[in-house]
Design a protein around this motif. Sequence first.
Motif, PDB file in Angstrom:
ATOM      1  N   UNK A 124      43.104  25.210  43.437  1.00  0.00           N
ATOM      2  CA  UNK A 124      43.723  26.169  42.507  1.00  0.00           C
ATOM      3  C   UNK A 124      42.904  27.461  42.449  1.00  0.00           C
ATOM      4  N   UNK A 126      40.676  28.562  44.645  1.00  0.00           N
ATOM      5  CA  UNK A 126      40.728  29.237  45.949  1.00  0.00           C
ATOM      6  C   UNK A 126      42.013  30.048  46.083  1.00  0.00           C
ATOM      7  N   UNK A 129      41.684  33.217  44.008  1.00  0.00           N
ATOM      8  CA  UNK A 129      40.704  34.181  44.507  1.00  0.00           C
ATOM      9  C   UNK A 129      41.140  34.769  45.842  1.00  0.00           C
ATOM     10  N   UNK A 188      31.255  26.072  49.278  1.00  0.00           N
ATOM     11  CA  UNK A 188      30.541  27.052  48.460  1.00  0.00           C
ATOM     12  C   UNK A 188      31.124  27.046  47.049  1.00  0.00           C
ATOM     13  N   UNK A 189      32.453  26.955  46.998  1.00  0.00           N
ATOM     14  CA  UNK A 189      33.109  26.903  45.697  1.00  0.00           C
ATOM     15  C   UNK A 189      32.629  25.687  44.910  1.00  0.00           C
ATOM     16  N   UNK A 192      28.364  25.796  44.531  1.00  0.00           N
ATOM     17  CA  UNK A 192      27.718  26.953  43.916  1.00  0.00           C
ATOM     18  C   UNK A 192      28.565  27.595  42.818  1.00  0.00           C
ATOM     19  N   UNK A 193      29.825  27.914  43.164  1.00  0.00           N
ATOM     20  CA  UNK A 193      30.617  28.744  42.249  1.00  0.00           C
ATOM     21  C   UNK A 193      31.015  27.979  40.987  1.00  0.00           C
ATOM     22  N   UNK A 196      28.116  27.388  38.749  1.00  0.00           N
ATOM     23  CA  UNK A 196      27.766  28.676  38.142  1.00  0.00           C
ATOM     24  C   UNK A 196      28.696  28.993  36.964  1.00  0.00           C
ATOM     25  N   UNK A 197      30.001  28.792  37.169  1.00  0.00           N
ATOM     26  CA  UNK A 197      30.963  29.067  36.091  1.00  0.00           C
ATOM     27  C   UNK A 197      30.727  28.127  34.903  1.00  0.00           C
ATOM     28  N   UNK A 200      27.827  29.427  32.960  1.00  0.00           N
ATOM     29  CA  UNK A 200      28.163  30.633  32.210  1.00  0.00           C
ATOM     30  C   UNK A 200      29.081  30.333  31.021  1.00  0.00           C
ATOM     31  N   UNK A 201      30.043  29.440  31.214  1.00  0.00           N
ATOM     32  CA  UNK A 201      31.099  29.290  30.202  1.00  0.00           C
ATOM     33  C   UNK A 201      31.245  27.873  29.665  1.00  0.00           C
ATOM     34  N   UNK A 205      34.849  24.123  31.685  1.00  0.00           N
ATOM     35  CA  UNK A 205      35.549  25.062  32.578  1.00  0.00           C
ATOM     36  C   UNK A 205      36.367  24.314  33.628  1.00  0.00           C
ATOM     37  N   UNK A 208      39.410  22.788  32.117  1.00  0.00           N
ATOM     38  CA  UNK A 208      40.353  23.851  31.755  1.00  0.00           C
ATOM     39  C   UNK A 208      41.122  24.347  32.976  1.00  0.00           C
ATOM     40  N   UNK A 209      40.413  24.486  34.089  1.00  0.00           N
ATOM     41  CA  UNK A 209      41.077  24.920  35.316  1.00  0.00           C
ATOM     42  C   UNK A 209      42.059  23.861  35.810  1.00  0.00           C
TER      43      UNK A 209
END
Lengths: 303, 303
Positions: A124, A126, A129, A188-189, A192-193, A196-197, A200-201, A205, A208-209
């Motif tokens: 979702x 990917x 983005x 990577x998503x 790492x990503x 990271x999210x 941050x949040x 997260x 929620x996604x």
Amino acid sequence: MTTSFVACEAALTSLPESLLIGVSGGVDSVALLHALAATGCKPVVLHFDHGWRAESGADAEWVRGLARKLGLKFVGGKMRAAKKGPREAEARAARYAFFAKVARRLGIRDLVLAHHADDQVETFLMQLLRGSGAAGRGMDAVSTRDGLVLHRPWLGVWKKEIVAYARRHKLSWREDATNTDTHHRRNRLRRQVLPYLQKQFGKQVVENLFRAAEIARAESEWLDALCAKAAREPELSVKALRMMSLAQQRRTILRWLQGRGVKDISFADVEATRGLLEKTIPAKINLSAGQFARRRAGKLFVE
Amino acid sequence: MTTSFVACEAALTSLPESLLIGVSGGVDSVALLHALAATGCKPVVLHFDHGWRAESGADAEWVRGLARKLGLKFVGGKMRAAKKGPREAEARAARYAFFAKVARRLGIRDLVLAHHADDQVETFLMQLLRGSGAAGRGMDAVSTRDGLVLHRPWLGVWKKEIVAYARRHKLSWREDATNTDTHHRRNRLRRQVLPYLQKQFGKQVVENLFRAAEIARAESEWLDALCAKAAREPELSVKALRMMSLAQQRRTILRWLQGRGVKDISFADVEATRGLLEKTIPAKINLSAGQFARRRAGKLFVE
């Protein structure tokens, strides 16, 4: 969303009896194979070697051995050697082409895959983005591709539930080294990503996604149903399109172009085709994949 | 999406004549005020001081001076002092309450705001990451809130186009120090998360998200139109809901709960209300905001 590994078994009740299963040898597909076999199902085990790493031939042998142990038929396939490692999209296309070929040969069109909730979140995100003709909707629990019917019974099951299931049943599996290669965008998503999210949040997260994907997927189905008839037509009526809302025009055109066999449809393609509804614009536009959409006598055509 | 500052002027052609404008003193709202005034429009300038920092009173004085210079009426408001700085949601609620109060007093219900394409991307991503009853759709170019009609003519204009416009017209503005405070989630998104995503997946990530928001927004409008009638009813028919697709049930219930004045509706609230359609589930469920949804005599009610 369930939170126990019981989910792994509960999700398998509505699958057809005659099945193919894609098994990479990683924990997800090994656990799925085990759970399926436990229901008495005898799927044909398919393994595709992408040739991403030196020891991938050993994975194939390992999966073949697992199938033998379970008394299941095994069919292996191999990516033709590329100069440098194949890109993800090529590898995926080659894998599905292999699945489809085996399906035709064996006369079994149903393929079960071990995609899970974490995969769904990644897909979702990917899609959002990367951008495409449609907004993100993630994967469907049942979909069709290359003549195959793909079943993803674990789309609502989290990776950690699958690992818990695998541990409880004392399964062994192969660690997929490509999963740790952050050269691949999806890895990577994942590695790492998303962490990271979450940092941050907040941890939630990811859930929620997942929920946003689930809402978007169901709404997308609803909308597709609303323009299913138009999408099957060989040509579209300009007059009928003009009476539609903006979103309905876009989705009707997107699904119609897909139905006409147009590949790699971008949002710009959809908007350019929509531009043909205006009188002042040239009556023919280029689509990304080298085809054309044309307006003639009050109808739209693909050429 | 245009790429020139001409966009800043072109977007202002369909606004009503009698207008309020929210002006923080930052480049976006100062440029919007300038562009509006250049069309001959005489909006009433509203400024709300959130009390986020010591010098915010100076911003209010600066905006008052700007309005005077342009021959425009000015109305200022101020957040009641909080022990620690107000949270974003409280600050936003107080700001809109101020706007609405002024609107009633002056008999002008149209308020123009300087939200732009970068804001839209941030809003869309925040909605997805935060999770809510609906998937993300970003802001609408025209929407209603607290009896106000909000106009966002620059929603398709990028921040850099606005800055180019402001420089070309040699405008001066106040740097908003709260914009650099990454304690605020939205600033963190803007200054850290989006640049990080661009570094990971390419610069075009932001435009892709903008496009996804645009698609989602238009589709959301389409779907809302399809359930507008049901959403206005005081009660919902269980029988009618049961005949709908999953997504249509969800969205009808979401819009209906909103229409009934229920606040902070989560996806879980929508799903729990949907659960009332099953006979086996208790005929009353709790909603997040302390209200109840109940099934009685084949109808759903909010209590």
